[in-house]
Design a protein around this motif. Sequence first.
Motif, PDB file in Angstrom:
ATOM      1  N   THR A   1       0.844  -1.207   0.000  1.00  0.00           N
ATOM      2  CA  THR A   1       0.000   0.000   0.000  1.00  0.00           C
ATOM      3  C   THR A   1       0.874   1.249   0.000  1.00  0.00           C
ATOM      4  N   ASN A   2       1.896   1.270   0.849  1.00  0.00           N
ATOM      5  CA  ASN A   2       2.811   2.422   0.878  1.00  0.00           C
ATOM      6  C   ASN A   2       3.497   2.591  -0.468  1.00  0.00           C
ATOM      7  N   ALA A   3       3.973   1.469  -1.019  1.00  0.00           N
ATOM      8  CA  ALA A   3       4.683   1.539  -2.305  1.00  0.00           C
ATOM      9  C   ALA A   3       3.773   2.169  -3.362  1.00  0.00           C
ATOM     10  N   ILE A   4       2.495   1.775  -3.348  1.00  0.00           N
ATOM     11  CA  ILE A   4       1.558   2.343  -4.332  1.00  0.00           C
ATOM     12  C   ILE A   4       1.355   3.841  -4.059  1.00  0.00           C
ATOM     13  N   ARG A   5       1.167   4.171  -2.766  1.00  0.00           N
ATOM     14  CA  ARG A   5       0.890   5.573  -2.411  1.00  0.00           C
ATOM     15  C   ARG A   5       2.053   6.496  -2.766  1.00  0.00           C
ATOM     16  N   TYR A   6       3.288   5.992  -2.611  1.00  0.00           N
ATOM     17  CA  TYR A   6       4.442   6.863  -2.850  1.00  0.00           C
ATOM     18  C   TYR A   6       5.083   6.650  -4.218  1.00  0.00           C
ATOM     19  N   SER A   7       4.363   5.985  -5.133  1.00  0.00           N
ATOM     20  CA  SER A   7       4.894   5.752  -6.485  1.00  0.00           C
ATOM     21  C   SER A   7       4.117   6.571  -7.506  1.00  0.00           C
TER      22      SER A   7
ATOM     23  N   GLN B   1       9.719  -3.691  -3.708  1.00  0.00           N
ATOM     24  CA  GLN B   1      10.540  -2.635  -4.303  1.00  0.00           C
ATOM     25  C   GLN B   1       9.664  -1.710  -5.150  1.00  0.00           C
ATOM     26  N   ASP B   2       9.786  -0.407  -4.904  1.00  0.00           N
ATOM     27  CA  ASP B   2       9.033   0.535  -5.746  1.00  0.00           C
ATOM     28  C   ASP B   2       9.981   1.458  -6.487  1.00  0.00           C
ATOM     29  N   HIS B   3       9.430   2.168  -7.471  1.00  0.00           N
ATOM     30  CA  HIS B   3      10.220   3.161  -8.218  1.00  0.00           C
ATOM     31  C   HIS B   3       9.624   4.528  -7.918  1.00  0.00           C
TER      32      HIS B   3
ATOM     33  N   PHE C   1       5.854   8.746  13.106  1.00  0.00           N
ATOM     34  CA  PHE C   1       6.795   9.532  12.300  1.00  0.00           C
ATOM     35  C   PHE C   1       6.359   9.589  10.835  1.00  0.00           C
ATOM     36  N   GLN C   2       6.316  10.783  10.307  1.00  0.00           N
ATOM     37  CA  GLN C   2       6.053  10.958   8.884  1.00  0.00           C
ATOM     38  C   GLN C   2       7.113  11.899   8.335  1.00  0.00           C
ATOM     39  N   ILE C   3       7.656  11.568   7.189  1.00  0.00           N
ATOM     40  CA  ILE C   3       8.659  12.446   6.596  1.00  0.00           C
ATOM     41  C   ILE C   3       7.969  13.768   6.249  1.00  0.00           C
ATOM     42  N   PRO C   4       8.586  14.888   6.632  1.00  0.00           N
ATOM     43  CA  PRO C   4       7.941  16.167   6.322  1.00  0.00           C
ATOM     44  C   PRO C   4       7.592  16.237   4.836  1.00  0.00           C
ATOM     45  N   GLY C   5       6.375  16.672   4.564  1.00  0.00           N
ATOM     46  CA  GLY C   5       5.941  16.792   3.169  1.00  0.00           C
ATOM     47  C   GLY C   5       5.345  15.509   2.611  1.00  0.00           C
ATOM     48  N   SER C   6       5.186  14.449   3.467  1.00  0.00           N
ATOM     49  CA  SER C   6       4.565  13.224   2.927  1.00  0.00           C
ATOM     50  C   SER C   6       3.061  13.438   2.775  1.00  0.00           C
ATOM     51  N   LEU C   7       2.437  12.423   2.213  1.00  0.00           N
ATOM     52  CA  LEU C   7       0.997  12.492   1.983  1.00  0.00           C
ATOM     53  C   LEU C   7       0.272  12.748   3.296  1.00  0.00           C
TER      54      LEU C   7
ATOM     55  N   THR D   1      -2.594  11.922   3.944  1.00  0.00           N
ATOM     56  CA  THR D   1      -3.581  10.881   4.220  1.00  0.00           C
ATOM     57  C   THR D   1      -3.044   9.816   5.172  1.00  0.00           C
ATOM     58  N   GLY D   2      -1.794   9.924   5.606  1.00  0.00           N
ATOM     59  CA  GLY D   2      -1.220   8.879   6.449  1.00  0.00           C
ATOM     60  C   GLY D   2      -1.345   9.174   7.933  1.00  0.00           C
ATOM     61  N   THR D   3      -0.894   8.208   8.729  1.00  0.00           N
ATOM     62  CA  THR D   3      -0.947   8.366  10.190  1.00  0.00           C
ATOM     63  C   THR D   3       0.449   8.253  10.813  1.00  0.00           C
ATOM     64  N   GLY D   4       1.409   7.746  10.047  1.00  0.00           N
ATOM     65  CA  GLY D   4       2.739   7.519  10.613  1.00  0.00           C
ATOM     66  C   GLY D   4       2.773   6.304  11.521  1.00  0.00           C
ATOM     67  N   LEU D   5       1.741   5.445  11.410  1.00  0.00           N
ATOM     68  CA  LEU D   5       1.664   4.288  12.306  1.00  0.00           C
ATOM     69  C   LEU D   5       2.017   2.965  11.626  1.00  0.00           C
ATOM     70  N   GLY D   6       1.716   2.884  10.323  1.00  0.00           N
ATOM     71  CA  GLY D   6       1.822   1.600   9.617  1.00  0.00           C
ATOM     72  C   GLY D   6       3.167   0.896   9.791  1.00  0.00           C
ATOM     73  N   LEU D   7       4.253   1.615   9.580  1.00  0.00           N
ATOM     74  CA  LEU D   7       5.563   0.956   9.629  1.00  0.00           C
ATOM     75  C   LEU D   7       5.975   0.620  11.064  1.00  0.00           C
ATOM     76  N   SER D   8       5.545   1.438  12.029  1.00  0.00           N
ATOM     77  CA  SER D   8       5.922   1.125  13.417  1.00  0.00           C
ATOM     78  C   SER D   8       5.175  -0.134  13.891  1.00  0.00           C
TER      79      SER D   8
END
Length: 260
Positions: free
Chosen positions: A162-168, A190-192, A209-215, A217-224
């Motif tokens: 899901t992240n790969a799709i969102r950030y691709s 792996q995404d491009h 944690f979310q990288i400044p300027g990320s979407l 629509t996120g929560t910063g929770l998924g990866l943790s």
Amino acid sequence: YPIDIVPTGEESLQHVGEVIILKNITTFKELDVAKTNFIATVSHELKTPIASIQMGLELLNHPKTGELSENQKKLMDGIKDDSERLLRITSELLNVSQVETGNIKLFAQWSNPMPVITYALQATQLQAKQKDIELVTELDEDLPKVFIDEEKTAWVLTNFITNAIRYSPEHSQIIVRLKRNLDKLVFSVQDHGKGIDSSYKNRVFDRYFQIPGSLRTGTGLGLSISKDFIENQGGSIYVDSTLGVGSTFSFAIPIHKVGA
Ligand code: ADP
């Protein structure tokens, strides 16, 4: 804490004593547990109405219901996207509250790893289609069974995809791999996409944690949550990424001998 007098003029620093601050944090801890339990209850309760909304949408989309105008279709797609987002946030909140209260229940059993891949691909194929992203698989054959919680492992892989799709970007390719590496099974995505600046790589697995300027629509929770799920199963999770080129998120699960 040691206290020093701030020098005025030519005076040098002078240590005059120490102050110990004791605070009873029991009430805060109780409040924290109450808050986490509240989040767990609310997110659990929200799942059912969201599922009903999604079922209603499916029915509206059915040919028997009649043709929808272009405008109605657009509105429907918007509601569908929002309900999917709600479901994702709800599931993340539910999982994080379980992790925080130490209530992660692992139902590990000897499992074939393939269904984990199948589940994650099925759960994400629609999102990929919406951005015309091709999901490609590279899977080793004859892989051994591993002792995993299938549902939680599939949740992590789904989250990676899901992240790969969102950030691709649209029309790109995502490669889902399952390989044996000595005594480990390695799942990777792996995404491009936009990639991750090296200074943030270690922080993306931190709670909220979310990288400044990320979407937004996120929560910063998924990866943790993913990190908790994988490490609780004795595995490890990591990312390799180049800014502007793409990212590869992976997790490795140890291969034990059946019955060992
Ligand atoms: P979020 O809900 O914000 O996506 P995650 O915990 O899933 O939270 O991810 C944390 C941050 O890591 C994201 O805000 C995003 O900046 C970054 N990130 C995660 N996956 C990718 C990816 N595939 N490509 C680029 N950045 C990513």
